[in-house]
Design a protein around this motif. Structure first.
Motif, mmCIF file in Angstrom:
data_model
loop_
_atom_site.group_PDB
_atom_site.id
_atom_site.type_symbol
_atom_site.label_atom_id
_atom_site.label_comp_id
_atom_site.label_asym_id
_atom_site.label_seq_id
_atom_site.Cartn_x
_atom_site.Cartn_y
_atom_site.Cartn_z
ATOM 1 N N LYS A 119 0.830 -1.214 0.000
ATOM 2 C CA LYS A 119 0.000 0.000 0.000
ATOM 3 C C LYS A 119 0.864 1.263 0.000
ATOM 4 C CE LYS A 119 -4.379 -1.177 2.318
ATOM 5 N NZ LYS A 119 -5.298 -0.389 1.485
ATOM 6 N N ARG A 126 -7.720 6.543 -3.033
ATOM 7 C CA ARG A 126 -9.029 5.899 -3.003
ATOM 8 C C ARG A 126 -9.991 6.629 -3.948
ATOM 9 N NH1 ARG A 126 -9.819 2.240 1.189
ATOM 10 N NH2 ARG A 126 -8.128 2.195 2.734
ATOM 11 N N HIS A 135 -16.272 6.463 4.171
ATOM 12 C CA HIS A 135 -14.895 6.951 4.059
ATOM 13 C C HIS A 135 -13.956 5.924 4.690
ATOM 14 C CE1 HIS A 135 -16.224 11.015 2.865
ATOM 15 N NE2 HIS A 135 -17.191 10.850 3.764
ATOM 16 N N SER A 140 -5.165 2.910 -1.293
ATOM 17 C CA SER A 140 -6.229 2.062 -1.823
ATOM 18 C C SER A 140 -5.791 0.677 -2.284
ATOM 19 C CB SER A 140 -6.899 2.789 -2.998
ATOM 20 O OG SER A 140 -8.090 2.172 -3.380
ATOM 21 N N SER A 143 -6.553 -3.813 -1.460
ATOM 22 C CA SER A 143 -7.540 -3.711 -0.387
ATOM 23 C C SER A 143 -7.106 -4.549 0.813
ATOM 24 C CB SER A 143 -8.907 -4.192 -0.880
ATOM 25 O OG SER A 143 -9.785 -4.409 0.208
ATOM 26 N N ARG A 187 -16.670 -3.429 -0.206
ATOM 27 C CA ARG A 187 -15.683 -2.344 -0.302
ATOM 28 C C ARG A 187 -15.918 -1.489 -1.544
ATOM 29 N NH1 ARG A 187 -14.541 -1.168 4.158
ATOM 30 N NH2 ARG A 187 -12.506 -0.239 3.699
ATOM 31 N N VAL A 192 -15.118 2.838 -1.262
ATOM 32 C CA VAL A 192 -13.820 3.057 -0.619
ATOM 33 C C VAL A 192 -12.685 2.295 -1.311
ATOM 34 C CG1 VAL A 192 -14.796 3.617 1.625
ATOM 35 C CG2 VAL A 192 -14.320 1.233 1.062
ATOM 36 N N HIS A 193 -13.030 1.503 -2.335
ATOM 37 C CA HIS A 193 -12.020 0.778 -3.106
ATOM 38 C C HIS A 193 -12.477 0.633 -4.545
ATOM 39 C CE1 HIS A 193 -8.826 -0.428 -0.396
ATOM 40 N NE2 HIS A 193 -9.702 -0.867 0.491
ATOM 41 N N TRP A 194 -11.501 0.546 -5.441
ATOM 42 C CA TRP A 194 -11.756 0.168 -6.816
ATOM 43 C C TRP A 194 -11.822 -1.355 -6.908
ATOM 44 C CZ3 TRP A 194 -12.936 4.436 -9.320
ATOM 45 C CH2 TRP A 194 -12.269 5.630 -9.050
ATOM 46 N N ASP A 197 -8.428 -2.872 -6.737
ATOM 47 C CA ASP A 197 -7.876 -2.944 -5.374
ATOM 48 C C ASP A 197 -8.262 -4.259 -4.716
ATOM 49 O OD1 ASP A 197 -7.013 -0.320 -5.710
ATOM 50 O OD2 ASP A 197 -8.775 0.525 -4.729
#
Length: 252
Positions: A119, A126, A135, A140, A143, A187, A192-194, A197
């Motif tokens: 990370k 994010r 949030h 990001s 994950s 997620r 909060v994540h792609w 991720d």
């Protein structure tokens, strides 16, 4: 060839096989990392499209958001997963399965440290969505929730499978898969994540478990125990009264 030479030759062969298997397991994650770092256009479209669709689906539905947050933070949250592994380690120690307990603890710890390191190396931002419903701090990719769920479920599966009757062994796999896929969905849905991720967390978790599992298999070979398959669990001898082998086994 004398006894020491045979032992050295076996160790060298196992080291090569373990290194090759770990490298192969890391290839999918490495590819995902390259695509993320290069901002590959098809991947960006996938990430943004999935994030936008799921965000619009939950926007304006506070009840859905609360359900997603409950599952992502409580049911499949990193703290829950780590507590389950910690409880497993304590139980293994009480069963005097010292090496299996060490494997479970090391795998969970290594997964957390490797994920944190990656990370901070990648430093991917994010998602920034209009009217965010949730949030999360930090970077990001990958994950942490997805990686922790992957490593924790794998540890629980590989340790406890020998204790599950054969007729029921599909159930733990289904529960593990549902947990890993479910936390990934939450997620992305919470924004909060792609998607990449989450996939990166899954792949890195699998690579870590593969590396430590092969190391455990190498120890089993050293003490003269047969190889196992994922369907059998790491140590089928756990069902017996004394899962540890006798001290000082003879070299074969």
């Amino acid at each position: 060839m004398n006894r020491r030479s045979r032992a050295d030759a076996r160790f060298g062969a196992r080291l090569v096989v373990t290194s090759a298997a770990t490298a192969l397991a890391a290839v999918p994650f490495s590819l995902a990392l390259v695509l993320v770092e290069s901002q590959w256009a098809p991947l960006l479209r996938l990430d943004q499209g999935a994030a936008g669709r799921l965000h619009r689906a939950v926007l304006g539905h506070p009840g859905w958001v609360r359900v997603l947050e409950f599952f992502t933070q409580v049911v499949w949250g990193p703290l829950t997963m780590r507590l389950l592994v910690a409880a497993l380690v304590v139980w293994l120690l009480r069963r005097r399965a010292w090496r299996l307990a060490a494997w479970a603890a090391c795998t969970a710890t290594a997964g957390g440290l490797v994920g944190l390191l990656v990370k901070n190396v990648v430093e991917r931002a994010r998602p920034h969505l209009p009217d965010p419903v949730a949030h999360a701090p930090g970077f990001s990719f990958p994950s942490g929730h997805a990686m922790t769920a992957t490593t924790s479920c794998a540890v629980l599966l590989l340790v406890l499978l020998p204790l599950v009757p054969r007729a029921w062994r599909a159930l733990p796999w289904v529960l593990a898969a549902a947990s890993v896929l479910g936390v990934g969905f939450t997620r992305v849905a919470l924004g909060v994540h792609w998607v990449s991720d989450v996939v990166g967390g899954w792949l890195l978790g699998i690579a870590v478990v593969t590396a430590t599992a092969f190391a455990f298999e190498a120890w089993r070979s050293d003490v003269g125990r047969r190889r196992t398959t994922p369907g059998q669990g790491l140590e089928p001898e756990l069902v017996g009264a004394d899962p540890e082998p006798p001290a000082g086994p003879p070299l074969r």
